[in-house]
Design an enzyme around this catalytic site. Structure first.
Site, mmCIF file in Angstrom:
data_model
loop_
_atom_site.group_PDB
_atom_site.id
_atom_site.type_symbol
_atom_site.label_atom_id
_atom_site.label_comp_id
_atom_site.label_asym_id
_atom_site.label_seq_id
_atom_site.Cartn_x
_atom_site.Cartn_y
_atom_site.Cartn_z
ATOM 1 N N ARG A 192 16.817 -30.423 34.598
ATOM 2 C CA ARG A 192 17.426 -30.537 33.259
ATOM 3 C C ARG A 192 16.417 -30.179 32.163
ATOM 4 O O ARG A 192 16.762 -29.549 31.169
ATOM 5 C CB ARG A 192 17.960 -31.957 33.046
ATOM 6 C CG ARG A 192 19.245 -32.217 33.828
ATOM 7 C CD ARG A 192 19.540 -33.688 33.953
ATOM 8 N NE ARG A 192 19.843 -34.318 32.703
ATOM 9 C CZ ARG A 192 19.703 -35.628 32.466
ATOM 10 N NH1 ARG A 192 19.262 -36.423 33.423
ATOM 11 N NH2 ARG A 192 20.005 -36.129 31.305
ATOM 12 N N ARG A 247 15.958 -45.083 33.696
ATOM 13 C CA ARG A 247 17.072 -45.376 32.789
ATOM 14 C C ARG A 247 18.265 -45.985 33.528
ATOM 15 O O ARG A 247 18.661 -45.525 34.582
ATOM 16 C CB ARG A 247 17.508 -44.078 32.105
ATOM 17 C CG ARG A 247 18.629 -44.265 31.113
ATOM 18 C CD ARG A 247 18.701 -43.116 30.166
ATOM 19 N NE ARG A 247 19.303 -41.929 30.754
ATOM 20 C CZ ARG A 247 19.696 -40.870 30.039
ATOM 21 N NH1 ARG A 247 19.508 -40.863 28.732
ATOM 22 N NH2 ARG A 247 20.236 -39.832 30.630
ATOM 23 N N LYS A 293 18.539 -39.277 21.674
ATOM 24 C CA LYS A 293 19.600 -38.785 20.767
ATOM 25 C C LYS A 293 20.785 -39.758 20.741
ATOM 26 O O LYS A 293 21.282 -40.100 19.682
ATOM 27 C CB LYS A 293 20.141 -37.416 21.235
ATOM 28 C CG LYS A 293 19.107 -36.324 21.316
ATOM 29 C CD LYS A 293 19.747 -34.985 21.650
ATOM 30 C CE LYS A 293 20.391 -34.911 23.026
ATOM 31 N NZ LYS A 293 19.463 -34.969 24.168
ATOM 32 N N ARG A 299 22.336 -42.994 36.341
ATOM 33 C CA ARG A 299 23.076 -41.735 36.375
ATOM 34 C C ARG A 299 22.560 -40.881 37.519
ATOM 35 O O ARG A 299 21.356 -40.806 37.739
ATOM 36 C CB ARG A 299 22.895 -40.993 35.049
ATOM 37 C CG ARG A 299 23.982 -41.296 34.057
ATOM 38 C CD ARG A 299 23.712 -40.743 32.694
ATOM 39 N NE ARG A 299 23.369 -39.328 32.654
ATOM 40 C CZ ARG A 299 23.225 -38.639 31.520
ATOM 41 N NH1 ARG A 299 23.402 -39.251 30.361
ATOM 42 N NH2 ARG A 299 22.903 -37.367 31.533
ATOM 43 N N ARG A 338 24.013 -26.570 22.911
ATOM 44 C CA ARG A 338 22.898 -26.453 23.847
ATOM 45 C C ARG A 338 22.594 -25.003 24.181
ATOM 46 O O ARG A 338 21.657 -24.744 24.926
ATOM 47 C CB ARG A 338 23.247 -27.187 25.142
ATOM 48 C CG ARG A 338 22.688 -28.617 25.232
ATOM 49 C CD ARG A 338 23.289 -29.229 26.481
ATOM 50 N NE ARG A 338 22.511 -30.245 27.106
ATOM 51 C CZ ARG A 338 22.796 -31.550 27.066
ATOM 52 N NH1 ARG A 338 23.783 -31.988 26.346
ATOM 53 N NH2 ARG A 338 22.068 -32.410 27.756
HETATM 54 P P1 AMP Z 1 23.806 -35.563 28.488
HETATM 55 O O1 AMP Z 1 24.604 -36.808 28.653
HETATM 56 O O2 AMP Z 1 23.814 -35.026 27.084
HETATM 57 O O3 AMP Z 1 22.411 -35.683 29.065
HETATM 58 O O4 AMP Z 1 24.546 -34.443 29.366
HETATM 59 C C1 AMP Z 1 24.707 -34.594 30.760
HETATM 60 C C2 AMP Z 1 25.114 -33.278 31.378
HETATM 61 O O5 AMP Z 1 26.380 -32.855 30.839
HETATM 62 C C3 AMP Z 1 24.183 -32.097 31.114
HETATM 63 O O6 AMP Z 1 23.068 -32.074 31.986
HETATM 64 C C4 AMP Z 1 25.141 -30.920 31.344
HETATM 65 O O7 AMP Z 1 25.379 -30.714 32.720
HETATM 66 C C5 AMP Z 1 26.427 -31.450 30.720
HETATM 67 N N1 AMP Z 1 26.475 -31.113 29.269
HETATM 68 C C6 AMP Z 1 26.426 -31.973 28.220
HETATM 69 N N2 AMP Z 1 26.494 -31.312 27.058
HETATM 70 C C7 AMP Z 1 26.589 -30.003 27.360
HETATM 71 C C8 AMP Z 1 26.655 -28.805 26.588
HETATM 72 N N3 AMP Z 1 26.633 -28.841 25.243
HETATM 73 N N4 AMP Z 1 26.749 -27.625 27.246
HETATM 74 C C9 AMP Z 1 26.787 -27.576 28.592
HETATM 75 N N5 AMP Z 1 26.686 -28.652 29.389
HETATM 76 C C10 AMP Z 1 26.586 -29.866 28.789
#
Ligand code: AMP
Length: 227
Positions: free
Chosen positions: A171, A127, A13, A160, A88
């Site tokens: 996740r 990654r 994404k 990360r 989400r």
């Molecule tokens: P991402 O970078 O999109 O993979 O997000 C990393 C982490 O940030 C996720 O595993 C969640 O812990 C938190 N996070 C990101 N977006 C959201 C969201 N829309 N709602 C809740 N937690 C989020």
């Protein structure tokens, strides 16, 4: 247009949102990046969010929605937005609808980038991310130590904390349980578009562009019929 890039962690994404941002000039708003930015600035919100992120859990809705609301009210979003990682949960999707309605806008399309579970685990466990520009690389296919893009040089790539195998599994489970049900919500609204996400970055990018063009043509025909 207001576009949601939808898919599990590791589906690409962010990579596609950055390409589309460059091509179309719409703002890329990534909830995960906003949380990481808060953490970098040592804000209370950032410290709190990190506790959830490190465990592969979602940050509570009221915090996430508040943060996104603030971001979506900034002027750079007025031409169009590419949402990456938000919504989400169902509560977030409903809050997004209310927020956009208040701005006389709506979710125009949800691009669902489909990738198999095996491929997701392979991608996430290898990654590497640049701390500065957030561009991601893979240990095997792009074995750089520092970010090779022109935009930022020097900073070492890092893995990360939530990309370790156990947190990745958590996740993916969280995605299945809390996020995947939104597909039905958007499908019923007629805005869901499926995109095959296992090709090259360029192939997936072309598929995203193609889907957006098709939607745009459909919307124009709809407008003419309405006239
Ligand atoms: P991402 O970078 O999109 O993979 O997000 C990393 C982490 O940030 C996720 O595993 C969640 O812990 C938190 N996070 C990101 N977006 C959201 C969201 N829309 N709602 C809740 N937690 C989020």
């Amino acid at each position: 247009m207001n576009i949601v890039l939808f898919g599990p962690p590791g589906s690409g994404k962010g990579t596609q949102a950055r390409r589309l941002e460059k091509e179309l000039g719409w703002a890329h708003v990534a909830s995960g990046d906003l949380f990481r930015d808060h953490f970098k600035r040592r804000s209370d919100l950032g410290r709190m969010a990190k506790r959830y992120m490190d465990k592969g859990r979602l940050v509570p809705d009221e915090v996430t929605i508040g943060m996104l609301k603030e971001r979506l009210l900034r002027p750079d979003v007025s031409a169009g937005v590419l949402l990456d990682g938000f919504p989400r949960t169902m509560a977030q999707a409903e809050a997004l609808d209310r927020l956009l309605a208040g701005l006389r806008r709506k979710v125009d399309a949800v691009l669902h980038i489909r990738v198999s579970d095996e491929e997701l685990v392979r991608r996430l466990s290898g990654r590497l991310i640049c701390r500065e520009c957030q561009i991601s690389f893979h240990k095997l296919s792009k074995p750089f130590r520092s970010c090779p893009t022109d935009r930022c040089q020097g900073e070492f790539l890092y893995q990360r904390k939530d990309d370790d195998p156990a947190t990745v599994r958590k996740r993916l489970k969280t995605y299945e349980e809390q996020t995947e049900p939104l597909l039905d919500y958007y499908d019923r609204r007629g805005v869901l578009v499926e995109v095959a996400g296992e090709g090259t970055v360029e192939e997936v990018f072309q598929a995203c562009l193609g889907a957006l063009e098709k939607l745009d043509r459909k919307a124009r025909v709809g407008d003419q019929t309405a006239c």
